[in-house]
Design a protein around this motif. Structure first.
Motif, PDB file in Angstrom:
ATOM      1  N   THR A  16       0.840  -1.198   0.000  1.00 54.58           N
ATOM      2  CA  THR A  16       0.000   0.000   0.000  1.00 54.58           C
ATOM      3  C   THR A  16       0.875   1.248   0.000  1.00 54.58           C
ATOM      4  OG1 THR A  16      -1.749  -1.167   1.159  1.00 54.58           O
ATOM      5  CG2 THR A  16      -1.785   1.222   1.313  1.00 54.58           C
ATOM      6  N   GLY A  17       1.930   1.217   0.819  1.00 54.19           N
ATOM      7  CA  GLY A  17       2.838   2.362   0.881  1.00 54.19           C
ATOM      8  C   GLY A  17       3.481   2.643  -0.468  1.00 54.19           C
ATOM      9  N   ALA A  18       3.852   1.586  -1.189  1.00 55.23           N
ATOM     10  CA  ALA A  18       4.493   1.768  -2.498  1.00 55.23           C
ATOM     11  C   ALA A  18       3.524   2.431  -3.474  1.00 55.23           C
ATOM     12  CB  ALA A  18       4.948   0.411  -3.038  1.00 55.23           C
ATOM     13  N   PHE A  19       2.269   1.945  -3.503  1.00 57.58           N
ATOM     14  CA  PHE A  19       1.267   2.567  -4.379  1.00 57.58           C
ATOM     15  C   PHE A  19       1.055   4.033  -3.990  1.00 57.58           C
ATOM     16  CE2 PHE A  19      -0.304  -1.745  -5.661  1.00 57.58           C
ATOM     17  CZ  PHE A  19      -0.422  -1.505  -7.020  1.00 57.58           C
ATOM     18  N   PHE A  20       1.002   4.292  -2.676  1.00 53.67           N
ATOM     19  CA  PHE A  20       0.751   5.669  -2.219  1.00 53.67           C
ATOM     20  C   PHE A  20       1.873   6.606  -2.657  1.00 53.67           C
ATOM     21  CE2 PHE A  20      -2.435   5.322   1.553  1.00 53.67           C
ATOM     22  CZ  PHE A  20      -3.335   4.705   0.711  1.00 53.67           C
ATOM     23  N   LEU A  21       3.102   6.117  -2.577  1.00 57.48           N
ATOM     24  CA  LEU A  21       4.232   6.976  -2.932  1.00 57.48           C
ATOM     25  C   LEU A  21       4.064   7.493  -4.365  1.00 57.48           C
ATOM     26  CD1 LEU A  21       6.886   8.043  -1.822  1.00 57.48           C
ATOM     27  CD2 LEU A  21       8.021   6.099  -2.921  1.00 57.48           C
ATOM     28  N   ILE A  22       3.714   6.599  -5.274  1.00 58.03           N
ATOM     29  CA  ILE A  22       3.530   7.004  -6.676  1.00 58.03           C
ATOM     30  C   ILE A  22       2.325   7.949  -6.780  1.00 58.03           C
ATOM     31  CG2 ILE A  22       3.188   6.173  -9.042  1.00 58.03           C
ATOM     32  CD1 ILE A  22       5.803   5.257  -7.723  1.00 58.03           C
ATOM     33  N   ALA A  23       1.267   7.623  -6.038  1.00 61.84           N
ATOM     34  CA  ALA A  23       0.074   8.486  -6.065  1.00 61.84           C
ATOM     35  C   ALA A  23       0.431   9.908  -5.621  1.00 61.84           C
ATOM     36  CB  ALA A  23      -1.015   7.895  -5.166  1.00 61.84           C
ATOM     37  N   PHE A  28       1.352  15.622  -6.770  1.00 62.80           N
ATOM     38  CA  PHE A  28       2.231  16.791  -6.684  1.00 62.80           C
ATOM     39  C   PHE A  28       2.371  17.453  -8.054  1.00 62.80           C
ATOM     40  CE2 PHE A  28       6.291  18.988  -6.700  1.00 62.80           C
ATOM     41  CZ  PHE A  28       6.178  19.751  -5.543  1.00 62.80           C
ATOM     42  N   VAL A  29       2.679  16.651  -9.067  1.00 61.45           N
ATOM     43  CA  VAL A  29       2.797  17.199 -10.429  1.00 61.45           C
ATOM     44  C   VAL A  29       1.460  17.807 -10.846  1.00 61.45           C
ATOM     45  CG1 VAL A  29       3.256  16.635 -12.852  1.00 61.45           C
ATOM     46  CG2 VAL A  29       4.571  15.503 -11.044  1.00 61.45           C
ATOM     47  N   GLY A  30       0.385  17.127 -10.493  1.00 54.07           N
ATOM     48  CA  GLY A  30      -0.956  17.594 -10.864  1.00 54.07           C
ATOM     49  C   GLY A  30      -1.300  18.932 -10.234  1.00 54.07           C
ATOM     50  N   VAL A  31      -0.972  19.139  -8.968  1.00 59.88           N
ATOM     51  CA  VAL A  31      -1.380  20.407  -8.348  1.00 59.88           C
ATOM     52  C   VAL A  31      -0.454  21.553  -8.765  1.00 59.88           C
ATOM     53  CG1 VAL A  31      -2.630  19.416  -6.398  1.00 59.88           C
ATOM     54  CG2 VAL A  31      -0.213  19.904  -6.148  1.00 59.88           C
ATOM     55  N   VAL A  32       0.802  21.247  -9.050  1.00 57.69           N
ATOM     56  CA  VAL A  32       1.694  22.321  -9.506  1.00 57.69           C
ATOM     57  C   VAL A  32       1.227  22.834 -10.871  1.00 57.69           C
ATOM     58  CG1 VAL A  32       4.037  22.873 -10.241  1.00 57.69           C
ATOM     59  CG2 VAL A  32       3.669  21.567  -8.149  1.00 57.69           C
ATOM     60  N   THR A  33       0.934  21.912 -11.786  1.00 59.01           N
ATOM     61  CA  THR A  33       0.455  22.359 -13.094  1.00 59.01           C
ATOM     62  C   THR A  33      -0.925  23.019 -12.949  1.00 59.01           C
ATOM     63  OG1 THR A  33      -0.193  20.049 -13.429  1.00 59.01           O
ATOM     64  CG2 THR A  33       1.752  20.806 -14.599  1.00 59.01           C
ATOM     65  N   TRP A  49       8.711  30.740 -19.315  1.00 55.21           N
ATOM     66  CA  TRP A  49       9.817  30.532 -18.360  1.00 55.21           C
ATOM     67  C   TRP A  49      10.002  29.062 -18.005  1.00 55.21           C
ATOM     68  CZ3 TRP A  49       6.738  34.518 -15.211  1.00 55.21           C
ATOM     69  CH2 TRP A  49       6.918  35.794 -15.782  1.00 55.21           C
ATOM     70  N   LEU A  50       9.023  28.264 -18.299  1.00 54.60           N
ATOM     71  CA  LEU A  50       9.072  26.884 -17.811  1.00 54.60           C
ATOM     72  C   LEU A  50       9.569  25.901 -18.857  1.00 54.60           C
ATOM     73  CD1 LEU A  50       5.750  26.788 -15.800  1.00 54.60           C
ATOM     74  CD2 LEU A  50       8.062  26.808 -14.893  1.00 54.60           C
ATOM     75  N   ARG A  51       9.880  26.368 -20.057  1.00 60.62           N
ATOM     76  CA  ARG A  51      10.367  25.448 -21.082  1.00 60.62           C
ATOM     77  C   ARG A  51      11.712  24.896 -20.650  1.00 60.62           C
ATOM     78  NH1 ARG A  51       8.179  29.303 -25.193  1.00 60.62           N
ATOM     79  NH2 ARG A  51       6.079  28.513 -25.439  1.00 60.62           N
ATOM     80  N   PRO A  52      12.037  23.635 -20.888  1.00 59.37           N
ATOM     81  CA  PRO A  52      11.233  22.659 -21.601  1.00 59.37           C
ATOM     82  C   PRO A  52      10.331  21.825 -20.683  1.00 59.37           C
ATOM     83  CG  PRO A  52      13.386  21.754 -21.172  1.00 59.37           C
ATOM     84  CD  PRO A  52      13.349  23.101 -20.514  1.00 59.37           C
ATOM     85  N   LEU A  53      10.299  22.186 -19.377  1.00 54.97           N
ATOM     86  CA  LEU A  53       9.535  21.353 -18.442  1.00 54.97           C
ATOM     87  C   LEU A  53       8.046  21.328 -18.806  1.00 54.97           C
ATOM     88  CD1 LEU A  53      11.387  20.178 -16.442  1.00 54.97           C
ATOM     89  CD2 LEU A  53      10.531  21.730 -14.683  1.00 54.97           C
ATOM     90  N   VAL A  54       7.477  22.521 -18.918  1.00 56.63           N
ATOM     91  CA  VAL A  54       6.085  22.622 -19.354  1.00 56.63           C
ATOM     92  C   VAL A  54       6.095  23.569 -20.539  1.00 56.63           C
ATOM     93  CG1 VAL A  54       3.733  23.179 -18.691  1.00 56.63           C
ATOM     94  CG2 VAL A  54       5.319  22.378 -16.963  1.00 56.63           C
ATOM     95  N   GLN A  55       5.719  23.067 -21.712  1.00 56.11           N
ATOM     96  CA  GLN A  55       5.970  23.846 -22.923  1.00 56.11           C
ATOM     97  C   GLN A  55       4.833  24.757 -23.327  1.00 56.11           C
ATOM     98  OE1 GLN A  55       8.037  21.891 -25.966  1.00 56.11           O
ATOM     99  NE2 GLN A  55       9.231  20.651 -24.568  1.00 56.11           N
ATOM    100  N   SER A  56       3.648  24.462 -22.845  1.00 59.49           N
ATOM    101  CA  SER A  56       2.530  25.335 -23.203  1.00 59.49           C
ATOM    102  C   SER A  56       1.413  25.099 -22.207  1.00 59.49           C
ATOM    103  CB  SER A  56       2.010  24.986 -24.603  1.00 59.49           C
ATOM    104  OG  SER A  56       1.370  23.722 -24.555  1.00 59.49           O
ATOM    105  N   LEU A  63      -0.775  17.312 -18.463  1.00 55.27           N
ATOM    106  CA  LEU A  63      -0.093  16.784 -17.271  1.00 55.27           C
ATOM    107  C   LEU A  63      -1.038  16.826 -16.069  1.00 55.27           C
ATOM    108  CD1 LEU A  63       3.399  18.451 -17.662  1.00 55.27           C
ATOM    109  CD2 LEU A  63       3.025  16.007 -17.305  1.00 55.27           C
ATOM    110  N   HIS A  64      -1.717  17.960 -15.919  1.00 50.13           N
ATOM    111  CA  HIS A  64      -2.624  18.146 -14.787  1.00 50.13           C
ATOM    112  C   HIS A  64      -3.718  17.075 -14.778  1.00 50.13           C
ATOM    113  CE1 HIS A  64      -5.144  20.285 -11.884  1.00 50.13           C
ATOM    114  NE2 HIS A  64      -6.147  20.308 -12.741  1.00 50.13           N
ATOM    115  N   GLY A  65      -4.364  16.907 -15.925  1.00 53.94           N
ATOM    116  CA  GLY A  65      -5.472  15.957 -15.994  1.00 53.94           C
ATOM    117  C   GLY A  65      -5.007  14.526 -15.818  1.00 53.94           C
ATOM    118  N   VAL A  66      -3.968  14.144 -16.554  1.00 53.29           N
ATOM    119  CA  VAL A  66      -3.538  12.739 -16.500  1.00 53.29           C
ATOM    120  C   VAL A  66      -3.023  12.403 -15.102  1.00 53.29           C
ATOM    121  CG1 VAL A  66      -1.866  11.071 -17.390  1.00 53.29           C
ATOM    122  CG2 VAL A  66      -3.059  12.605 -18.972  1.00 53.29           C
ATOM    123  N   MET A  67      -2.184  13.276 -14.547  1.00 57.60           N
ATOM    124  CA  MET A  67      -1.590  12.966 -13.241  1.00 57.60           C
ATOM    125  C   MET A  67      -2.657  12.938 -12.143  1.00 57.60           C
ATOM    126  SD  MET A  67       1.426  12.175 -13.371  1.00 57.60           S
ATOM    127  CE  MET A  67       2.223  11.849 -14.908  1.00 57.60           C
TER     128      MET A  67
END
Ligand code: HAS
Ligand code: CU
Length: 549
Positions: A16-23, A28-33, A49-56, A63-67
């Motif tokens: 459970t802990g392993a699954f949670f870590l990925i979740a 985190f990526v989802g809320v930042v985007t 300013w965020l290229r190439p991390l977030v390009q548009s 990223l937001h939706g999928v993550m």
């Protein structure tokens, strides 16, 4: 009773802990985007300013939706639900190696899908509608994640079989029953997506077929796309039914009614996908109407849940001295962040659910479809009913996993309330903007057609979004400190709620699976086969893929 002898579930806890870590990483990526999108509503364009991390904007949105809706939910659920089941059965998973192999496969799938997503080669949003085309690895990776969820179903079924051998005449424990139904429902529902991936998107993205049939793809997508929302919701319901009443100091009002509600979800979750396609051509109005009726039917088990859960909370509050028709509500143990987060999630869900009915109403849908109203709806449902409940669950479960108490209860309470404040502002603004005609999935910050009536509402999107972002950061901070430095003593794993009206009161047929599976198959065949045949005969693969961003 075997329940008296506690067994060693440390392997399950680690899994459970392993699954949670990925979740958590996904969230985190989802809320930042998400913050970036919120800020774009006050005209802040941070993307250069965020290229190439977030390009548009659209890269960030994908990223937001999928993550958030695909990865955070799925990994959390595959960690949480099997843990609930093994606790309820009081026995280990049928196969621990299978459990870990499942985790490995899903992680592999996530990496395979994640690489093109991060590289802006899968900027197709979480619905990945063709003819927008992503790199093949995105589709293959997501398919592996789905196959992983089927293995969770398999492990749960085997565990149930092992348990049943030793408990011939007993009712399946409620939390285990609910876990099983959730995963069986999802496994049936995911067949549409599997077909879309295997027969359409993967061959097409690999260049084996040059053209695609977008309408058929969308129909297969929504076959899965509606029930997936109940795959996210039911684990929260499992907690609301079987754990929260206990946390409230009370008992579950009715065990049989809870079972009935889950069986109704098994029956009715899937034959409703056309309520996402009311404006699609090529599907007869009559069949759309059939899906409308099914949608109103699947509203019913949520009403049962509303009644049962509120009655259960009431038993707790009254046991704590609560009185009056409504005033008892304030006697709930609001100082417990796990309970507070989940009861707040329920309150917000009442509004999300009402919005859902508006969406589902065939004619009213025309007013809100593809507008920001829908974005408001799903931030109340998956973004609050589900996410805030999952956060509440982590406040007891992460301490159990890491063997230390929560670092700060007060911080956790602040976090939950901030989420509600932020979401109230945010979802009010989005619903209103939608009614004023603002489209969804549009880089509004750059639009040249901003309407005067949008102007006063747009800053609220940024303000609400920022408050939620702060709330999420407090959540991560608390979890990190719990794991790293907390000196609080490890909590005892919390117990399941007993029921006022227990499982013996449930008729035996509620504990059978076959009749319900059969009925569910009939409903799905009726709702889908005529339209699928029609689409296969009358429409063709005649659109090439293209890349927008
Ligand atoms: Fe939805 C679109 C209809 C529930 C998620 N939905 C979406 C999308 C998402 C989503 C992500 O018919 C966008 C997809 C996209 O990208 O295009 N939805 C419904 C209906 C329900 C519903 C009828 N949705 C959910 C849930 C979601 C979710 C749950 C995620 C977890 N939705 C739609 C429709 C669309 C749609 C259309 C398409 C729109 C369009 O045009 O594109 C129902 O299941 C809702 C039933 C729920 C309730 C609430 C019961 C309340 C409870 C809490 C009780 C306790 C309390 C404590 C309040 C009726 C159980 C209080 C204490 C006291 C003392 C009172
Ligand atoms: Cu739906």
């Amino acid at each position: 009773m075997t329940h008296a002898v506690p067994i060693d579930l440390s392997s399950e806890r680690r899994l459970t802990g392993a699954f949670f870590l990925i979740a958590f990483i996904a969230l985190f990526v989802g809320v930042v985007t998400g913050l970036l999108q919120g800020l774009s509503h006050v005209g802040l364009n941070v993307y250069p300013w965020l290229r190439p991390l977030v390009q548009s904007y659209y890269h960030g949105l994908s990223l937001h939706g999928v993550m958030n809706v695909l990865v955070w939910t799925t990994f959390f659920i595959c960690g949480f639900v099997p843990y609930v089941a093994v606790r309820a059965y009081n026995r280990p998973l049928a196969s621990r190696p299978l459990g870990w192999a499942t985790f490995g496969l899903m992680l592999l799938g996530l990496i395979v899908a994640g690489v093109p997503l991060l590289q802006n080669n899968a900027t197709v949003m979480f619905t990945f509608y063709p003819p927008m085309q992503a790199h093949w690895a995105f589709y293959v990776g997501l398919t592996l994640v789905v196959v992983g969820t089927w293995l969770v179903t398999l492990n749960l079924l085997l565990t149930q079989r092992n348990w049943r051998r030793q408990h011939r005449s007993e009712r399946t424990p409620l939390p285990a029953f609910m876990s099983l139904i959730t995963f069986i429902m999802w496994t049936i529902a995911s067949l549409g997506l599997a077909a879309e991936m295997l027969f359409m998107l993967i061959p097409w993205s690999l260049g084996w077929s040059s053209e695609i049939n977008p309408l058929l793809a969308r129909t297969l997508f929504w076959f899965t796309g509606h029930p997936i929302v109940y795959f996210w919701l039911l684990p929260a319901y499992i907690s609301w039914y079987t754990l929260v009443p206990r946390q409230a100091g009370g008992r579950l009002f009715s065990d049989p009614m809870a079972r009935a509600s889950f069986l109704l979800f098994l029956l009715l979750s899937t034959p409703v996908g056309f309520h996402h396609q009311y404006t699609d051509p090529g599907i007869a109005q009559g069949w759309k109407l059939v899906h409308t009726f099914f949608t109103f039917a699947v509203f019913f088990p949520s009403l049962l849940t509303f009644f049962n859960v509120v009655a259960s909370l009431e038993t707790g509050a009254r046991a704590r001295g609560g009185q009056g028709l409504v005033a008892w509500f304030f006697k709930l143990p609001w100082g417990d962040p796990s309970l507070a987060a989940q009861v707040l999630a329920m309150l917000m869900f009442a509004f999300g659910g009402i919005g859902g009915l508006i969406n589902a109403s065939h004619s009213m849908n025309l007013l809100v479809h593809n507008s920001m109203y829908i974005v408001g709806h799903f931030h109340l449902t998956v973004g609050t009913a589900v996410t805030l409940s999952f956060m509440g669950i982590t406040y007891w479960l992460v301490p159990v996993i890491v063997g230390r108490g929560l670092w700060s209860r007060r911080l956790a309470l602040t976090q939950a309330w901030l989420w509600v404040v932020g979401m109230t502002v945010f979802s009010y603004a989005l619903h209103s903007l939608g009614l004023e005609g603002m489209p969804r999935r549009t880089w509004i910050g750059m639009a040249t057609y901003i309407q005067p009536e949008w102007r006063s509402l747009m800053p609220l999107v940024s303000i609400g979004g920022t408050i939620m972002f702060v709330s999420a950061m407090l959540y991560f901070l608390n979890l990190l400190l719990t794991w790293a430095v907390s000196r609080e003593p490890a909590p005892a794993p919390i117990e399941f709620a007993e029921a006022v009206s227990g499982p013996e009161a449930a008729p035996v047929f509620l504990d059978r699976l076959r009749p319900w599976l059969l009925l569910s198959a009939i409903f799905i065949l009726v709702a889908y086969v005529p339209t699928l045949i029609h689409l296969l005969m009358e429409s063709s693969a005649n659109v090439s893929g293209f890349r927008v961003w």
